[in-house]
Motif scaffolding. Structure first.
Motif, short mmCIF file in Angstrom:
data_model
loop_
_atom_site.label_atom_id
_atom_site.label_comp_id
_atom_site.label_asym_id
_atom_site.label_seq_id
_atom_site.Cartn_x
_atom_site.Cartn_y
_atom_site.Cartn_z
N VAL A 197 42.60 32.95 48.20
CA VAL A 197 43.86 33.77 47.83
C VAL A 197 43.89 35.29 48.51
N ALA A 198 44.74 35.34 49.24
CA ALA A 198 44.74 36.98 49.58
C ALA A 198 45.29 37.88 48.45
N ALA A 199 44.37 37.72 47.33
CA ALA A 199 44.83 38.67 46.28
C ALA A 199 43.61 38.90 45.49
N THR A 200 42.75 39.57 45.95
CA THR A 200 41.40 40.09 45.48
C THR A 200 41.39 41.75 44.71
N HIS A 201 42.45 42.44 44.92
CA HIS A 201 42.47 43.49 44.68
C HIS A 201 42.34 43.84 43.10
N GLY A 202 41.37 44.36 42.75
CA GLY A 202 40.78 44.67 41.23
C GLY A 202 39.96 43.43 40.70
N ALA A 203 39.46 42.77 41.74
CA ALA A 203 38.72 41.67 41.01
C ALA A 203 37.43 42.26 40.41
N GLY A 204 36.61 43.28 41.30
CA GLY A 204 35.72 43.82 40.61
C GLY A 204 36.00 44.66 39.34
N CYS A 205 36.86 45.37 39.26
CA CYS A 205 37.28 46.00 37.94
C CYS A 205 37.52 45.07 36.67
N THR A 206 38.16 44.03 37.18
CA THR A 206 38.51 42.81 36.08
C THR A 206 37.13 42.32 35.69
N HIS A 207 36.09 41.96 36.67
CA HIS A 207 34.88 41.40 36.32
C HIS A 207 34.10 42.19 35.22
N SER A 208 33.93 43.75 35.84
CA SER A 208 33.02 44.58 34.82
C SER A 208 33.80 45.03 33.44
N ALA A 209 35.34 44.95 33.55
CA ALA A 209 35.91 45.29 32.09
C ALA A 209 35.91 43.98 31.49
#
Length: 259
Positions: A197-209
């Motif tokens: 899915v071409a929608a990964t912007h913010g995945a790392g932030c979501t993971h760590s939060a």
């Protein structure tokens, strides 16, 4: 019983996909009260970062102190910290606060823009890694910190050797979709569902939060890491690829299911 309280110390993403905005969404989805200390403002969208305006260190300190002095914090996370001076300020504020801390060593935006000055990486490692409960680099960040390519297992061990008590090298990049957790004693591989899915912007932030929220709720590090992997993966699966001309934002709230 108090609602778990989570503090994010990071940069603001004007496009709403990553940074402070992604963290607050993830905290809310995890059932936590989210609070912020904004260290930088970015003019940013799905295509790239057009400008960065750093917040004066004294005002960053004021934000952190205001939250700790009144509301209280059950867990904190750091994201984009921009400069050596800001890292020093954040470390000075946190070194006497006995709360779980997730350090997400944000070096480069998904668009390729540098979000941490080259001269600040050493300060990040020296001042914040020892204060962390866990450090959560992606594969590219882990290799940059170590200075070479290696397996996630070796990268985790070597970052632990830099002073991080525990490390999760996340699995969103590379051939194998696996988060690799090393706590100084055990290696744990956490499978990650990967979606095209071409929608990964913010995945790392979501993971760590989400990981920080899990710690705030009393989960063990492994339990929180597994939950973070599940939530971040689902956020990509439900990502809003139709928003913007670049990589769309992840969607931790699954908005299209409730529209």
């Amino acid at each position: 019983m108090l609602v778990p309280r989570c503090l994010t110390i990071a940069g603001s993403d004007s496009g709403g996909g990553a940074g402070i905005q992604a963290d607050l969404k993830a905290f809310a989805a995890a059932g936590c009260h989210g609070m912020t200390a904004i260290v930088a403002l970015t003019a940013q969208n799905t295509v790239g970062v057009a400008a960065v305006h750093e917040v004066p260190p004294a005002f960053v300190r004021a934000q952190i102190d205001a939250v700790f002095d009144d509301v209280g914090v059950d867990a904190a996370k750091t994201g984009m910290l921009a400069s050596r001076e800001l890292i020093e300020t954040v470390a000075d504020c946190l070194e006497d606060e006995a709360v779980p801390l997730v350090v997400d060593p944000v070096l480069v935006a998904s668009s390729g823009a540098r979000l941490l000055r080259d001269d600040a990486v050493e300060t990040l490692v020296a001042r914040l890694f020892p204060l962390a409960t866990v450090v959560t680099p992606n594969l590219q960040e882990a290799e940059t910190l170590i200075g070479c390519s290696a397996s996630r297992r070796e990268l985790a061990e070597r970052i632990h050797g830099l002073g991080a008590p525990a490390v999760v090298v996340t699995g969103g990049h590379g051939e194998d979709p696996v988060d690799h957790l090393f706590d100084g004693l055990r290696h744990v591989e956490i499978p990650v569902e990967r979606y095209d899915v071409a929608a990964t912007h913010g995945a790392g932030c979501t993971h760590s939060a989400t990981l920080a929220a899990g710690l705030a709720k009393g989960l063990t590090l492994e339990e929180a890491a597994r939950e973070a992997a599940r939530v971040a993966s689902a956020a990509v699966r439900h990502g809003l690829a139709e928003l913007g001309a670049g990589e769309g934002p992840v969607d931790v709230s699954h908005l299209q299911e409730t529209a």
